[in-house]
Design a protein around this motif. Structure first.
Motif, PDB file in Angstrom:
ATOM      1  N   SER A  80    -108.066  86.702  62.889  1.00  0.00           N
ATOM      2  CA  SER A  80    -107.967  85.090  63.027  1.00  0.00           C
ATOM      3  C   SER A  80    -108.895  84.686  61.872  1.00  0.00           C
ATOM      4  O   SER A  80    -108.947  83.234  61.676  1.00  0.00           O
ATOM      5  N   GLY A  81    -109.232  85.368  60.979  1.00  0.00           N
ATOM      6  CA  GLY A  81    -109.846  84.880  59.850  1.00  0.00           C
ATOM      7  C   GLY A  81    -111.269  84.351  60.121  1.00  0.00           C
ATOM      8  O   GLY A  81    -111.807  83.506  59.111  1.00  0.00           O
ATOM      9  N   LEU A  82    -111.775  84.732  60.981  1.00  0.00           N
ATOM     10  CA  LEU A  82    -113.454  84.442  61.217  1.00  0.00           C
ATOM     11  C   LEU A  82    -114.124  85.343  61.251  1.00  0.00           C
ATOM     12  O   LEU A  82    -113.869  86.612  60.862  1.00  0.00           O
ATOM     13  N   GLN A  83    -115.535  84.931  61.246  1.00  0.00           N
ATOM     14  CA  GLN A  83    -116.623  86.259  61.098  1.00  0.00           C
ATOM     15  C   GLN A  83    -117.396  86.318  62.272  1.00  0.00           C
ATOM     16  O   GLN A  83    -117.397  85.185  62.836  1.00  0.00           O
ATOM     17  N   GLY A  84    -117.793  87.401  62.858  1.00  0.00           N
ATOM     18  CA  GLY A  84    -118.980  87.537  63.772  1.00  0.00           C
ATOM     19  C   GLY A  84    -120.128  87.761  63.224  1.00  0.00           C
ATOM     20  O   GLY A  84    -120.312  88.626  62.446  1.00  0.00           O
ATOM     21  N   HIS A  85    -121.069  87.172  63.799  1.00  0.00           N
ATOM     22  CA  HIS A  85    -122.361  87.083  63.444  1.00  0.00           C
ATOM     23  C   HIS A  85    -123.331  87.662  64.525  1.00  0.00           C
ATOM     24  O   HIS A  85    -123.462  86.844  65.548  1.00  0.00           O
ATOM     25  N   LEU A  86    -123.851  88.935  64.341  1.00  0.00           N
ATOM     26  CA  LEU A  86    -124.372  89.577  65.530  1.00  0.00           C
ATOM     27  C   LEU A  86    -125.898  89.030  65.727  1.00  0.00           C
ATOM     28  O   LEU A  86    -126.719  89.085  64.845  1.00  0.00           O
ATOM     29  N   SER A  87    -126.179  89.079  66.987  1.00  0.00           N
ATOM     30  CA  SER A  87    -127.634  88.753  67.277  1.00  0.00           C
ATOM     31  C   SER A  87    -128.055  89.455  68.555  1.00  0.00           C
ATOM     32  O   SER A  87    -127.447  89.140  69.552  1.00  0.00           O
ATOM     33  N   LYS A  88    -128.785  90.649  68.458  1.00  0.00           N
ATOM     34  CA  LYS A  88    -129.107  91.386  69.579  1.00  0.00           C
ATOM     35  C   LYS A  88    -130.560  91.049  69.927  1.00  0.00           C
ATOM     36  O   LYS A  88    -131.537  90.862  69.570  1.00  0.00           O
ATOM     37  N   GLY A  89    -130.427  90.564  71.283  1.00  0.00           N
ATOM     38  CA  GLY A  89    -131.475  90.199  72.218  1.00  0.00           C
ATOM     39  C   GLY A  89    -132.115  91.150  72.849  1.00  0.00           C
ATOM     40  O   GLY A  89    -131.722  92.265  72.797  1.00  0.00           O
ATOM     41  N   VAL A  90    -133.118  91.068  73.756  1.00  0.00           N
ATOM     42  CA  VAL A  90    -133.674  91.923  74.620  1.00  0.00           C
ATOM     43  C   VAL A  90    -132.863  92.427  75.575  1.00  0.00           C
ATOM     44  O   VAL A  90    -132.757  93.797  75.691  1.00  0.00           O
ATOM     45  N   GLU A  91    -131.972  91.603  76.034  1.00  0.00           N
ATOM     46  CA  GLU A  91    -131.051  92.064  77.111  1.00  0.00           C
ATOM     47  C   GLU A  91    -129.802  92.079  76.676  1.00  0.00           C
ATOM     48  O   GLU A  91    -128.929  93.236  76.889  1.00  0.00           O
ATOM     49  N   ARG A  92    -129.099  91.162  75.953  1.00  0.00           N
ATOM     50  CA  ARG A  92    -127.769  90.905  75.589  1.00  0.00           C
ATOM     51  C   ARG A  92    -127.480  90.903  74.119  1.00  0.00           C
ATOM     52  O   ARG A  92    -128.290  90.384  73.381  1.00  0.00           O
ATOM     53  N   THR A  93    -126.190  91.327  73.447  1.00  0.00           N
ATOM     54  CA  THR A  93    -125.816  90.921  72.392  1.00  0.00           C
ATOM     55  C   THR A  93    -125.109  89.766  72.320  1.00  0.00           C
ATOM     56  O   THR A  93    -124.331  89.435  73.200  1.00  0.00           O
ATOM     57  N   VAL A  94    -125.253  88.889  71.378  1.00  0.00           N
ATOM     58  CA  VAL A  94    -124.742  87.512  71.205  1.00  0.00           C
ATOM     59  C   VAL A  94    -123.938  87.537  69.797  1.00  0.00           C
ATOM     60  O   VAL A  94    -124.534  88.008  69.010  1.00  0.00           O
ATOM     61  N   ILE A  95    -122.631  87.139  69.938  1.00  0.00           N
ATOM     62  CA  ILE A  95    -121.962  86.983  68.595  1.00  0.00           C
ATOM     63  C   ILE A  95    -121.629  85.414  68.485  1.00  0.00           C
ATOM     64  O   ILE A  95    -120.923  84.852  69.024  1.00  0.00           O
ATOM     65  N   GLY A  96    -121.978  85.107  67.140  1.00  0.00           N
ATOM     66  CA  GLY A  96    -121.844  83.890  66.817  1.00  0.00           C
ATOM     67  C   GLY A  96    -120.535  84.008  65.887  1.00  0.00           C
ATOM     68  O   GLY A  96    -120.368  84.743  65.057  1.00  0.00           O
ATOM     69  N   VAL A  97    -119.458  82.963  66.284  1.00  0.00           N
ATOM     70  CA  VAL A  97    -118.359  83.003  65.790  1.00  0.00           C
ATOM     71  C   VAL A  97    -118.437  82.057  64.287  1.00  0.00           C
ATOM     72  O   VAL A  97    -118.691  80.855  64.621  1.00  0.00           O
ATOM     73  N   VAL A  98    -118.206  82.516  63.369  1.00  0.00           N
ATOM     74  CA  VAL A  98    -118.258  81.688  62.232  1.00  0.00           C
ATOM     75  C   VAL A  98    -116.951  81.062  61.378  1.00  0.00           C
ATOM     76  O   VAL A  98    -116.266  82.317  61.187  1.00  0.00           O
ATOM     77  N   GLY A  99    -116.734  80.250  61.044  1.00  0.00           N
ATOM     78  CA  GLY A  99    -115.349  79.891  60.387  1.00  0.00           C
ATOM     79  C   GLY A  99    -114.802  78.690  61.293  1.00  0.00           C
ATOM     80  O   GLY A  99    -115.286  78.190  62.307  1.00  0.00           O
ATOM     81  N   GLN A 100    -113.584  78.274  60.998  1.00  0.00           N
ATOM     82  CA  GLN A 100    -112.699  77.212  61.605  1.00  0.00           C
ATOM     83  C   GLN A 100    -112.071  77.824  62.867  1.00  0.00           C
ATOM     84  O   GLN A 100    -110.930  78.520  62.907  1.00  0.00           O
ATOM     85  N   THR A 101    -112.608  77.678  64.334  1.00  0.00           N
ATOM     86  CA  THR A 101    -112.036  78.007  65.441  1.00  0.00           C
ATOM     87  C   THR A 101    -110.937  77.276  65.642  1.00  0.00           C
ATOM     88  O   THR A 101    -110.497  76.113  65.300  1.00  0.00           O
ATOM     89  N   PHE A 102    -109.946  77.767  66.714  1.00  0.00           N
ATOM     90  CA  PHE A 102    -108.999  77.006  67.276  1.00  0.00           C
ATOM     91  C   PHE A 102    -109.321  77.082  68.942  1.00  0.00           C
ATOM     92  O   PHE A 102    -109.757  77.900  69.351  1.00  0.00           O
ATOM     93  N   PRO A 103    -108.553  76.124  69.548  1.00  0.00           N
ATOM     94  CA  PRO A 103    -109.178  76.016  70.957  1.00  0.00           C
ATOM     95  C   PRO A 103    -108.575  77.156  71.970  1.00  0.00           C
ATOM     96  O   PRO A 103    -109.476  77.470  72.877  1.00  0.00           O
ATOM     97  N   GLU A 104    -107.651  77.776  71.598  1.00  0.00           N
ATOM     98  CA  GLU A 104    -107.148  78.853  72.524  1.00  0.00           C
ATOM     99  C   GLU A 104    -108.015  80.248  72.351  1.00  0.00           C
ATOM    100  O   GLU A 104    -108.091  80.866  73.230  1.00  0.00           O
TER     101      GLU A 104
END
Lengths: 347, 347, 347, 347
Positions: free
Chosen positions: C24-48
């Motif tokens: 979808s032309g977006l980037q995923g930005h990984l952040s590994k926490g103590v318990e969980r991994t979280v992915i920040g979505v970078v770029g122009q997202t869309f509602p769906e």
């Protein structure tokens, strides 16, 4: 924890957050989006941090990621908790039916009910000796005399008994009589009481508060478990909504959600959940179809003379009818249901 | 009480109701409408009667007419209750501002706050020593050490103190320190606690439960008053709705309704009512304009380091600003507001 | 957008998300926490995207970060929107009072009310010609005849008129008479109607749906603005809660929140907000103290003969009293209020 | 209607009420209780009367006795309404399953879904061509192109189609394609639309508004029936509460209540009712156990690519699994369920 910065915040505000996180031994992980900068907090956070960060300049919102409950979560314990009460297992294959009057009134009332519900297939006897009541002018229960009658009914029928404990000062007394302690909806966030029942080693049924979120409910279970008492079962008994036809709106979806996120057994109480006797059967069936581990049903020899909650109590005949309606649905759901004793004793 | 018969009921069912009412020493007063028969119940009814009648054949609905609360109603006592706490009168002409930290943390934190809020015009000091908390892993207060610090702050500033009592076993301890006992929202229906604070002769502030109806709230006040303690003030602190922007939805309409149906003073708590410090001032102003007798405001020297509820706490500077915003609105409403002490001590 | 991975997810699931974002032309930005991994979505997202990601294996939750409304946000337009209706400015310094009957009934009823409210200081005249009604058996308004009477009242008094449009097919008719179009609470999410009023160039008052979140409300405003009509004002009229004493629970906190997150003017309607005439004044005062730009008040010459909403309508005398109570509070809040015309014409 | 007088009212006020009732051709029937006088109103009342009486001096409260809905009540029509759609009977012995995508997206998407749900036992095909959407920036449906694809799917599979009509102006267009018209939750009180679908002779599925009381829902059905269209089925799709885990809280108790007070068929929509695909099956089972006449289920070939509501859509495989779970529960409830076609075509 995720810190969302406001659009008009700049590097200075971000630097401040990072510095603040370091003070607490945490790392900030920056992620710059098209519109906003987001900071992922890495490390062992603590509950107060959210509020602390939220008031810092440039912060739009702080979003918690970890679940606040641990011991009650299925992530912590993947296997179902099964609670043994005498010979009965709650949370296992059997659909466990708990029945009895709302309040213990007389020996005759309680014993006739105990016999009738046992004959129809109930596995535990319920009955309130200490009754919470919205108004100070209502019946508030027989107190210890009620507990004695419950013990008598157990002696005669062999049914284990569940009864409510209202206040920390009564815990040792109620523990000396009951097989299961009930914490009522209005006490779901009576934290001192939760501590006290958590210090006992009796199974506890924790009813959902009337406007408690699922998370708050599990956090209240966490209070009990964190004191060392792991025998906690939850009881959905309806939440408060705008609808006035029913006393409460039974949240059937709570049943599969609790099964998914927690390992604790879940019981449904369609008597309080609806407030009307003629809605008890359809909601009981629905709860079983949704995966409930058990049901708690109010039964009274003469609902039109009950001192408490007569409008939502089943007569013996209606309870027996409910049990026969339950059988095929329980079976369809792969659940065992105790056989009825064919003595005709229930009427 | 009005018994509404269903359309398909007949004379036999009506006769049964009349007979049943006679059993209880009551009369039934028939009124045949176009569609339905309605039976007015004449005589001294009792609370359980409603449920009892509702299950009888042919009954569609039973509608109570009398209000279930008596001692807290304005019909019972037309004149406003005025509660004296030291020199302060709550429920009279003055708009009484109560302020202080959510939780007592340290001597320095509490005393600096006490000085600041006094200088800005607060008349009572609040501070929690026993803190209810949704999670067992959160800060739960300093206990008696917190009470001692509150007493110290009173000694230094002369401000009377209000603090929460969480459980019946703590009542005598808290009574020995506090000027006003607070019963929190989660304990509004902790009936044993209501009984116990009702047996004391200390003023009580009773917070509204998070999904309590106005009638239930007044019935909880009735518990306290019926034990002989007439010094009850109510505190609106927001109710739970579907909105997630705020922590709670503050029900400002509760203020004029309580003033109409009850003689008890009503205080507003916009800190818990909103959960966000920047909403405290507009909601405080709104509460005063709607007729509140007082305000309870959370203030902290450094909200971003508060151990509890920092997000909804005002800094000294913001509290002072709020007090100056309040003055003209209080005056427009014909309310006195304590003069600020011009020492510059608040910053 | 933040994708929170479940604890038991692994690198494979994370890789799948990253791949999916790239599609979808977006980037995923990984952040590994103590318990969980979280992915920040970078770029122009869309509602769906949220729903799409939520069903992928290993995803626990997807949390949106950006606000879904743009044109109605204060971030998009920092300066307040001010709407001119004739000589009146809504959203500026003046506290604008809109008053009139719930429904237009007769010429005499409407004209006498128009004169009375003008004399007391109202700046716009309200009146319903097309009335939504819960029951098909209730009065549904005079239709175009009602619009003609409104035009007549405007001609005589000079007051601009606001009236409700119920359905897209009536927009052009109502536009030809009204100065401000009202979209009612039940139509807040009638999206075709929003499109249609968005295509006109008349100011629109958009009432909040009875269980609409603030975000949904602003998204409905967004419908209108995105069609090119920027003259939108919002109207808080109470939300639905469990409380039955009032018709609705007025959410006063909505007023400062809307002022904070949006540039649109906000009006309060304490008539619908409470449903009881004796609560209109205290809630009107509260709304002004909380920062409302205006009020909408129902007034009727004889509330006990009103064909609609008599119980919440003020008589001329009560409206005049309200206006005099408003003056000092408006002044305390730094708001101008139109002077009353001293003709004695209001009674 | 019952008029309850306030305690401090006297004979003068009562006389005024009686006089006022006579004006309207009604009689007042006095009943003096211990505390209050109550006046029963005898004769044919009208809806506006309640408000009119409520504002008269000395009146505490006016309580309606008659139900405001007539044609939709079981009192009016004791026998169940059965709606025929092609060969399918809704409201009879069969448990009717309606399935399909939330929105029609492409020919391939719709036809593959239609084939899959038919093979698994669905009896009607759902699919939205006109989509209501909270945000103007979301997908709003294919419009008439979507209707054409639905007609194509019907032609190929023989499944009747149900699709939403959003606005009065589209009714004739949608009627020319659909077998059943759907009125969505946000349009439950779009009274002009109710009038218009009431003028057609197509069956209508009326979804419950997200905070609609049961009475309001039946009054909306009344709008349709009073226009001459008696083929109305109701659809419970969840209500809005404080809980945020689910999109809505499904009110399962609505099912047996509607069956009791009305003759109209009731369908359950656990897809919207929960918002999460993994909760669809347990809530579907619960709805059937509570007595629902049918289910409406969202199914999509690839939920993770759905343009609308993917998070709550079942894959073909999950839908087939649901159908096999349904069979024994339907059978336990004495309901027929269409046999699955054993072609393996569903995967």
């Amino acid at each position: 924890m995720i810190v969302v910065m406001s659009i008009d915040s700049g590097e200075k505000e971000v630097a401040e957050i990072i510095k603040r996180l370091k003070e607490s031994g945490l790392q900030g992980h920056l992620s710059k989006g098209v519109e906003r900068t987001v900071i992922g907090v890495v490390g062992q956070t603590f509950p107060e941090l959210r509020d602390m960060l939220e008031v810092l300049p440039g912060v739009e919102e702080v979003i918690p990621i970890s679940k606040p409950y641990k011991l009650s979560s299925r992530e912590f314990q993947p296997a179902d908790t099964i609670i043994k009460v005498g010979e009965v297992e709650i949370g296992g294959d059997e659909l466990v039916v708990i029945a009895g009057p709302c309040a213990v009134e007389t020996e005759e009332q309680l014993l006739s009910t105990a016999r009738a519900v046992k004959a129809a297939g109930a596995r535990l006897l319920r009955g309130g000796a200490f009754k919470p009541s919205t108004s100070p002018y209502h019946f508030r229960g027989l107190g210890e005399d009620g507990l004695k009658l419950l013990a008598l009914a157990r002696e005669e029928t062999g049914l284990p008994i569940i009864t409510e404990v209202l206040t920390p000062g009564d815990v040792s007394l109620v523990v000396s009589y009951a097989d299961v302690l009930q914490v009522g909806a209005r006490n779901m966030q009576n934290f001192i009481l939760l501590d006290e029942v958590g210090k006992t080693r009796k199974p506890v049924m924790l009813k959902r508060g009337m406007s408690a979120s699922l998370q708050e409910w599990l956090l209240s279970a966490e209070y009990i478990i964190s004191q060392g008492n792991r025998q906690v079962m939850l009881c959905e008994r309806g939440i408060r909504t705008f609808e006035t036809y029913t006393r409460n709106t039974m949240d059937i979806s709570a049943i599969p959600i609790i099964k998914k996120v927690s390992h604790l057994p879940i019981i449904a109480d369609p008597s309080h959940g609806t407030g009307k006797w003629y809605l008890v059967a359809p909601l009981a069936l629905a709860a079983v179809a949704a995966g409930a581990d058990g049901l708690m049903i109010e039964v009274h020899p003469t609902p039109d003379y009950a001192l408490k909650d007569g409008a939502q109590s089943l007569s013996f005949e209606n309870f027996e009818r409910l049990m026969s309606q339950l059988a095929p649905v329980a079976s369809a759901m792969g659940r065992k249901l105790a056989a009825r004793v064919q003595t005709g004793a229930t009427d």
